[in-house]
Design an enzyme around this catalytic site. Structure first.
Site, PDB file in Angstrom:
ATOM      1  N   SER A   1      -9.421  -1.381   7.509  1.00 32.12           N
ATOM      2  CA  SER A   1      -8.914  -1.262   6.136  1.00 32.12           C
ATOM      3  C   SER A   1      -8.192  -2.497   5.635  1.00 32.12           C
ATOM      4  CB  SER A   1      -7.972  -0.060   6.037  1.00 32.12           C
ATOM      5  OG  SER A   1      -8.663   1.141   6.311  1.00 32.12           O
TER       6      SER A   1
ATOM      7  N   LYS B   1       0.850  -1.189   0.000  1.00 34.94           N
ATOM      8  CA  LYS B   1       0.000   0.000   0.000  1.00 34.94           C
ATOM      9  C   LYS B   1       0.886   1.240   0.000  1.00 34.94           C
ATOM     10  CE  LYS B   1      -3.857   1.731   2.905  1.00 34.94           C
ATOM     11  NZ  LYS B   1      -4.652   1.367   4.110  1.00 34.94           N
TER      12      LYS B   1
ATOM     13  N   SER C   1      -9.367   1.206   3.387  1.00 37.92           N
ATOM     14  CA  SER C   1      -8.628   2.079   2.515  1.00 37.92           C
ATOM     15  C   SER C   1      -7.597   1.337   1.656  1.00 37.92           C
ATOM     16  CB  SER C   1      -7.894   3.141   3.339  1.00 37.92           C
ATOM     17  OG  SER C   1      -6.982   2.545   4.255  1.00 37.92           O
TER      18      SER C   1
END
Length: 594
Positions: free
Chosen positions: A168, A70, A144
């Site tokens: 997330s 990420k 997210s």
């Protein structure tokens, strides 16, 4: 037959010389470009650079395994954007977790899209585009960690790293039919991770199976002195057996599925499957957990999100993200302490409920949404997504999200198993069994059957392990590192020696080696890597060490004592003192430049 990227399959193919990491990378980049780089990825490693890394990768437990991170996690030499271009910077050092995975042999492919500054559970809040569910592009991917989940489910990497503060690392797993492991806080280092809510953040793992997630966690977990929230008392991650009878908690009051009758049906079907596995279904009071979940965004923790963003102008942020984060400025010290006291009360009430159960099972999310609906009502619908995830980190719990079937329209559903701190290994055992109870299941959006992948391997009896500090040719990427990795040694951390040590370049050694000597007057601060292995492996490793080198006890800069390489003093006569370089790698680099 389409190549499956589950970790065991690649390991078997490598061992049989049926493919190579370089060939796998070629296949991956072909898949990525066929699908399109954006919106799932923010940046890719150059393909030839990835192949070069593969050729030099240590033969560790993740040798040749492709992964993604990420884009709020640092990778040396690649911009970290947090999905905010004006925030971008290029770090010189990778996050600790990335260093550990690469030391285990994993190959980084790129950095993935996310809800800006990891604020959101839906995946629509990024200037780099909106990742979508791999099963229907009309639906959200979850966030997210949106891109991280999508690239795993799409068969573009074997695993990926996300972050998880409010869910997330779990919600995107549920919406894409993959596994999302949210470890206990402090189990995996967050050094080198841009904080969303630093006291509550964890690095999470997305994988196609629980066995894959567990293998990654084993390599990634470990104490890190550079992370102030890392827990020195945390046990090494390992899959554990589960005692009987196992008590699985289910809320004793109805849960909200936000008018999603299919998700409700699938949740109750999962409970029936659990009962069929012979566990005891135990009702518990969900109220303290529900009330804790409500505190995450209503309490002072939203102010923590200002830490990384307060210097940015309002127009630099996604409008929804800006509205959430800027709301933290209104929090007062009095409100903060009131929230801390209330959380302590809720934690005590939750502790009472844990006496009734070993693990609880909840829907990962009560429903999912179409992208257009989410954009039209971004705050309320996002809040619904966190109903069953927001409390977990505030209460210091471990969680494992697993696939649990599909709605009639083909949209996946998932459940989350939640346990007390450091129950991660037991959750893996239970989660794998529940996942495999899904008849005919496929992994992610691939054509590979779950039944064709390996089950989690429960560790037998706990073996005594030894930590060994290496200083030269056994460092990651150096010629003799394979002597560690082929014995199953796991990289734990990079550290430095205490004062009193000097480092010399020994003449006439092949491959070139340094000699570390304790003289009492040396400046020390010499870089070492700490590797962990079991007693039997340590014995065979020591037998390989030629004179004048040997294993003694080293003192590290933080005062710890570990086994490590030392050199007989007679061997340094006439040798070059390279202490001033701070380590063997730095000296090798200077020599290469010269």
């Amino acid at each position: 037959m389409i190549l499956s990227l589950d970790i065991d399959n690649l390991a078997v193919l490598y061992e049989a010389n049926k493919t190579t990491p370089e060939a796998v990378i070629d296949e991956i980049y072909a898949r990525i470009h066929a699908k399109g780089v954006h919106p799932d990825w923010i940046a890719l490693v150059d393909k030839e650079a990835a192949k070069d890394r593969a050729r030099r990768a240590p033969r560790g437990p993740l040798y040749g395994i492709p992964f993604a991170v990420k884009d709020n996690i640092d990778v040396a030499g690649m911009p970290t954007t947090c999905a905010c271009p004006v925030f971008a910077y290029t770090p010189e050092r990778s996050a600790t977790v990335v260093e550990r995975l690469e030391a285990a042999g994993a190959i980084l492919i790129g950095k993935t899209n996310l809800d800006q500054f990891a604020t959101g559970l839906n995946g629509t809040r990024s200037p780099y585009g909106i990742p979508t569910s791999v099963f229907d592009p009309v639906y959200i991917s979850g966030g997210s960690s949106s891109g991280s989940a999508v690239v795993v489910a799409s068969g573009l990497v074997s695993f990926s790293l996300g972050t998880d503060t409010a869910g997330s690392g779990r919600v995107p797993a549920a919406f894409n039919n993959i596994v999302g492991m949210k470890p206990t806080k402090g189990l995996i280092s967050t050094h080198g991770v841009v904080p969303a809510c630093k006291s509550q953040d964890v690095v999470s793992i997305f994988a196609l199976t629980v066995a894959d997630a567990a293998k990654v966690a084993s390599a990634a977990a470990g104490y890190d002195k550079d992370d102030c929230f890392s827990r020195a008392d945390a046990p090494p991650f390992a899959v554990e057996s589960v005692g009987r009878p196992l008590k699985v908690g289910v809320p004793n009051s109805p849960l909200s599925f936000f008018e999603d009758s299919e998700y409700r049906r699938l949740y109750h079907h999962t409970i029936d499957r659990l009962a069929g596995l012979g566990v005891e279904i135990t009702p518990f009071n969900y109220t303290p957990f529900r009330d804790t979940a409500a505190m995450l965004y209503d309490g002072p923790w939203v102010a923590e999100r200002l830490f990384a963003t307060d210097d940015l102008a309002e127009h630099d942020l996604n409008p929804v993200v800006a509205g959430i984060i800027r709301g933290g400025r209104a929090k007062t010290a009095l409100q903060t302490f009131e929230s801390f006291y209330r959380l302590a009360e809720l934690r005590r009430a939750a502790d009472a409920e844990w006496k009734r159960m070993d693990v609880m099972v909840l829907p990962t999310a009560g429903t999912t949404y179409k992208i257009n609906d989410m954009l039209a009502d971004p705050v309320r619908l996002n809040s619904n997504l966190g109903a069953y995830t927001n409390f977990v980190n505030l209460l210091d719990l471990a969680a494992l999200a697993i696939p649990a079937g599909f709605r009639d329209d083909g949209i996946p559903f998932g459940v989350t198993l939640i346990g007390r701190a450091f129950s991660d290994g037991k959750l893996a055992t239970i989660g794998d069994a529940v996942h495999r109870a899904l008849l005919g299941a496929k992994i992610g959006a691939t054509e590979t059957a779950l039944d064709d992948t390996v089950r989690v391997a429960v560790r037998p009896a706990k073996k005594k392990t030894v930590e060994v500090a290496v200083v030269g040719a056994h460092l990651s990427g150096q010629p003799l590192n394979s002597q560690l990795t082929e014995r199953g040694a796991i990289f734990r951390e990079t550290s430095r020696t205490a004062a009193g040590y000097r480092l010399y370049a020994l003449p006439g050694t092949s491959p070139p080696k340094p000699g570390l000597v304790y003289e009492g007057t040396g400046p020390g601060a010499i870089e070492v890597e700490i590797w962990e292995m079991d007693d039997a492996a340590f014995g065979s490793f020591v037998a390989l060490i030629p004179a004048p080198l040997g294993i003694g006890t080293l003192v590290l800069e933080d005062g710890r004592r570990v086994k490590g390489f030392l050199c007989e003093s007679h061997a340094i006569v006439g040798a070059e003192d390279i202490t001033g370089f701070g380590g063997w790698r730095a000296w090798l680099g200077r020599v290469a430049v010269a």
